[in-house]
Design an enzyme around this catalytic site. Structure first.
Site, mmCIF file in Angstrom:
data_model
loop_
_atom_site.group_PDB
_atom_site.id
_atom_site.type_symbol
_atom_site.label_atom_id
_atom_site.label_comp_id
_atom_site.label_asym_id
_atom_site.label_seq_id
_atom_site.Cartn_x
_atom_site.Cartn_y
_atom_site.Cartn_z
ATOM 1 N N HIS A 171 -49.928 22.715 14.894
ATOM 2 C CA HIS A 171 -49.193 23.979 15.001
ATOM 3 C C HIS A 171 -49.931 25.033 15.850
ATOM 4 C CE1 HIS A 171 -47.049 21.919 11.994
ATOM 5 N NE2 HIS A 171 -47.648 22.400 10.920
ATOM 6 N N ASP A 230 -43.374 18.228 15.434
ATOM 7 C CA ASP A 230 -44.218 19.340 14.996
ATOM 8 C C ASP A 230 -43.220 20.428 14.643
ATOM 9 O OD1 ASP A 230 -45.585 21.805 14.900
ATOM 10 O OD2 ASP A 230 -47.236 20.930 16.010
ATOM 11 N N HIS A 231 -43.069 20.724 13.352
ATOM 12 C CA HIS A 231 -41.935 21.580 12.977
ATOM 13 C C HIS A 231 -42.058 22.999 13.531
ATOM 14 C CE1 HIS A 231 -44.438 23.145 9.665
ATOM 15 N NE2 HIS A 231 -43.561 24.137 9.585
#
Ligand code: BG6
Length: 515
Positions: free
Chosen positions: A264, A201-202
């Site tokens: 996010h 999950d960036h």
């Protein structure tokens, strides 16, 4: 992890502490011809190389369908770096990285591709000393995640052994709903054990996101008041100015909820709401985050209609520039009911948060780009200044600015100088740039580095992914039933659809202004 990668990319911070380089390994990218490789992965590897965090014994092995040679791949990667590096490109570092790039072509569906890759990796391992450690990065469309993983397993490439590790990095989107995410987890887990899978999950690669735990647990002053006794509500905003641009076809099947919320936004929520972990170790941290997500009260269909708002942008001006309506975007159906905005009110049913609403919103083509967590504290208990000309006795507010303008601000009341008691809301403002000289980065450096050193703290386990989907599944189901009945439009460049304001107005609260 956190105390390691950041200083290395910010040479002036944490002086005296030298992080070790990653383990020797081959970094194998499936989808090496794609945008992610050129725009993010190579620039991130370059930054790690420049910060001396890549192992000396290292190779990048690009895998893609088209025929090609190592030399051609090296040229493409060098061009990509000149175009997308986050700072200037230094010739020595560039050569150092590029000469360790190799290319392996083949159809991802063909078992022979993996047999050839195995031989290639063994040869590269001999010449580059990567000790057979392999990081397989799936930078491909999501429908290939399962098949590639199974082929790797069948070819014996998933097997770790004494002194040799094999890891799999999986990009988002991870599933389309709970059922597809569980099915994908099952498929991956048939070939790789959980501790070898790194689901990205960036948002967790962002320094400001990693800092949430530091702010909460490395300071004595926040945690004692971080609960229902002192906090009125929390607002989490991920507002974007970008439209769907050229992603219309994919986005139209996805929508803002799937694209942003179970991943996010829930990561931001979990870091804000979690209990302190017993120690700073991957599973201890991830399990506390998981408990926070699991404590979100399940939404009934009636809750979806009262607590969730979806919207789609109509034509409008974003930062002065005309943006056509979402339905006009290439690849988007003219009668699309896909949401480009979603807002919701969630309750977290545990002792810390009972009665404290968490309001979440995210959308495209909004008035400004702003990702923040705003924690609104309860009013002071005594209306001591009731009889004075007090214009604005605001509730205290702590705002964690994730991006842009990274930092945090504490809003509180102060006396306006003068003989009368008049009060105004003022702000203490911390900006990262005032303290830390961090080099610009892609946000992937820490994540890649952690994979190379085997620290999974910033990655999602199967249970974590499924917990996020479990919360949003009832929303998807209710929306499916409703067709587009409840979908509202908002002008591009605005604050979002009007009913989203009502979500808070109904509770006598209001959203912070985006722009
Ligand atoms: C991605 C979404 O995961 O995150 C995109 O698919 C979104 O739609 C992006 O634009 C936002 O990331 P960032 O780092 O720009 O906030």
């Amino acid at each position: 992890m956190m105390d390691v990668a950041a200083p290395s990319l910010a040479p002036h911070a944490g002086a005296g502490h030298k992080p070790r380089a990653g383990d020797p390994c081959a970094f194998v990218i499936f989808g090496a011809a794609g945008d992610l490789t050129k725009r993010l992965l190579l620039p991130a590897l370059y930054n790690l190389c420049a910060a001396a965090l890549l192992p000396e014994d290292f190779a990048v092995v690009g895998v893609a369908r088209a025929d090609g040679t190592d030399d051609e791949f090296r040229r493409q990667m060098a061009d990509a770096l000149r175009q997308f590096a986050t700072g200037g490109v230094d010739a020595h570092t560039l050569d150092d990285l590029i000469e360790r790039c190799y290319y392996a072509h083949g159809d991802f569906d063909d078992p022979a591709t993996y047999d050839r890759l195995k031989v290639r990796l063994r040869d590269i391992g001999r010449s580059n000393g990567t000790r057979d450690n392999c990081l397989f990065y799936l930078a491909t469309p999501p429908n290939l995640f399962g098949p590639i993983t199974c082929h790797l397993g069948d070819a014996g490439l998933a097997e770790a052994s004494e002194g040799c590790w094999r890891r799999l990095i999986v990009e988002k989107p991870f599933g389309f709903d709970l059922a597809s995410a569980s099915a994908l987890n099952k498929e991956l887990l048939r070939c790789f054990p959980e501790n070898q899978i790194f689901r990205i999950d960036h948002y967790l690669g962002k320094e400001t996101v990693q800092n949430i735990m530091v702010l909460r647990f490395a300071n004595g002053m926040f945690e004692p008041i971080w609960n229902r006794d002192h906090i009125d509500h929390v607002q989490i905003t991920v507002a974007e100015t970008v439209s769907v641009e050229n992603r219309g076809k994919l986005y139209d099947r996805t929508g803002a909820l799937r694209d942003m919320v179970p991943n996010h936004l829930f990561q931001l929520l979990a870091l804000t709401a979690m209990e302190p972990p017993s120690h700073f170790e991957a599973d201890a941290v991830r399990s506390e985050k998981l408990k926070a997500i699991e404590a979100i009260r399940p939404l009934s269909e009636a809750d979806v209609w009262s607590d969730v708002v979806r919207g789609q942008y109509a034509a409008g001006r974003v930062k002065g520039k005309m943006v056509p309506a979402y339905r006009e975007a290439p690849g988007v159906a003219r009668d699309s009911v896909t949401e480009t905005y979603v807002a919701m009110r969630l309750a977290i049913d545990n002792w810390r948060w009972a009665g404290v609403p968490f309001y979440l919103r995210t959308g495209k083509s909004l008035a400004a780009r702003k990702t923040e967590i705003a924690v609104r504290f309860r009013s002071a208990p005594l209306a001591l200044f009731r009889d004075m000309p007090v214009e604005n006795l605001a509730q205290n507010l702590l705002v964690l600015r994730i991006q842009p303008d990274e930092g945090a601000a504490l809003h509180f009341n102060a006396k306006i100088p003068g003989p009368e008691v008049r009060i105004e809301n003022v702000r203490m403002n911390f900006k990262y740039e005032d303290y830390f000289d961090a080099a610009p980065s892609t946000g992937y450096e820490t994540l890649i580095y952690d994979c190379m050193t085997g620290d999974p703290m910033l990655f999602q386990r199967a249970v974590d992914i499924e917990a996020g989907w479990r919360v949003v599944d009832p929303i998807l189901a209710a929306w499916r039933e409703a067709g587009g009945r409840d979908l509202r439009t908002y002008p591009a460049g605005s604050e979002g659809p009007a009913p989203a304001q009502n979500l808070l107005a109904a509770d006598n609260r209001q959203w912070r202004v985006i722009a």
